[in-house]
Write a protein that holds these residues in place. Sequence first.
Motif, PDB file in Angstrom:
ATOM      1  N   SER A 294      20.655 -28.850 -36.326  1.00  0.00           N
ATOM      2  CA  SER A 294      22.061 -29.103 -36.051  1.00  0.00           C
ATOM      3  C   SER A 294      22.895 -28.742 -37.279  1.00  0.00           C
ATOM      4  O   SER A 294      22.529 -29.071 -38.408  1.00  0.00           O
TER       5      SER A 294
ATOM      6  N   GLU B 294      11.725 -37.013 -30.143  1.00  0.00           N
ATOM      7  CA  GLU B 294      11.835 -36.196 -31.348  1.00  0.00           C
ATOM      8  C   GLU B 294      12.050 -37.050 -32.585  1.00  0.00           C
ATOM      9  O   GLU B 294      12.771 -38.058 -32.537  1.00  0.00           O
TER      10      GLU B 294
ATOM     11  N   TYR C 238      18.027 -24.422 -30.921  1.00  0.00           N
ATOM     12  CA  TYR C 238      16.844 -25.141 -30.428  1.00  0.00           C
ATOM     13  C   TYR C 238      15.812 -24.178 -29.857  1.00  0.00           C
ATOM     14  O   TYR C 238      16.133 -23.057 -29.464  1.00  0.00           O
TER      15      TYR C 238
ATOM     16  N   ASN D 139       8.947 -29.096 -29.282  1.00  0.00           N
ATOM     17  CA  ASN D 139      10.371 -28.850 -29.490  1.00  0.00           C
ATOM     18  C   ASN D 139      10.745 -28.831 -30.964  1.00  0.00           C
ATOM     19  O   ASN D 139      10.208 -29.617 -31.749  1.00  0.00           O
TER      20      ASN D 139
ATOM     21  N   GLN E 166      20.875 -19.482 -23.726  1.00  0.00           N
ATOM     22  CA  GLN E 166      19.449 -19.604 -24.027  1.00  0.00           C
ATOM     23  C   GLN E 166      18.695 -18.458 -23.385  1.00  0.00           C
ATOM     24  O   GLN E 166      19.159 -17.854 -22.420  1.00  0.00           O
TER      25      GLN E 166
ATOM     26  N   ILE F  50      24.032 -26.548 -32.318  1.00  0.00           N
ATOM     27  CA  ILE F  50      22.590 -26.814 -32.342  1.00  0.00           C
ATOM     28  C   ILE F  50      21.834 -25.552 -31.943  1.00  0.00           C
ATOM     29  O   ILE F  50      22.119 -24.963 -30.896  1.00  0.00           O
TER      30      ILE F  50
ATOM     31  N   THR G  26      11.847 -24.425 -27.571  1.00  0.00           N
ATOM     32  CA  THR G  26      10.799 -25.204 -26.906  1.00  0.00           C
ATOM     33  C   THR G  26       9.695 -24.253 -26.473  1.00  0.00           C
ATOM     34  O   THR G  26       9.967 -23.146 -26.007  1.00  0.00           O
TER      35      THR G  26
ATOM     36  N   SER H 129      14.609 -28.259 -33.367  1.00  0.00           N
ATOM     37  CA  SER H 129      16.041 -27.968 -33.339  1.00  0.00           C
ATOM     38  C   SER H 129      16.636 -28.177 -34.717  1.00  0.00           C
ATOM     39  O   SER H 129      16.054 -28.861 -35.575  1.00  0.00           O
TER      40      SER H 129
END
Length: 179
Positions: free
Chosen positions: A162, A27, A142, A158, A110, A140, A144, A160
Amino acid sequence: MKKLFAILALGMATSTFAADYVSVDVENVTGRKGASNSTAQYVRAGKEIDGIQYGLQSRVANIDNNGGTLSSLEVTAGKNFSGFTPYVGVGHDNGLNGNSPFNYGLVGGQYGVKAGPGFALAGVKTRVASTEKNMTHQTIAYATYSIPVAKQVAVNLNVSRSYQDIKENAVGVGVGFSF
């Protein structure tokens, strides 16, 4: 500390050698509000045993302009409820260049679902408790999207973001293998 390493070793043995999936991702991390940019490499593995989903994540980030290296290892366990998986875990952060390492707890959740030809996953996790003198707070969010390219191989896209003490945005790609 010894208990944490025992848990991490168990997590690695359980997840890495008998994983339902293993992925390797890279990333591009962009710091926000003065934070440093970096390139992060991830190795992730997961395995479901008796209805509990175990996860392992190793992260190594090289800060741009020879700013040093950050690395962490996390082990999680959760239960899937119709696509939503709340989880808890422990982590070990080595600190910048191995200085001032610390341990922390994790809570998160998730949701994953088949979407089009691939699989979409979105989640959030946050650090709780820490052995750090002044705890670094981090949450975080995120997501995918895994696109199959062969029977047991997928390309991962991906993203994300933070929040709290660590402010970063990240985008990346990777490859995942299911077993």
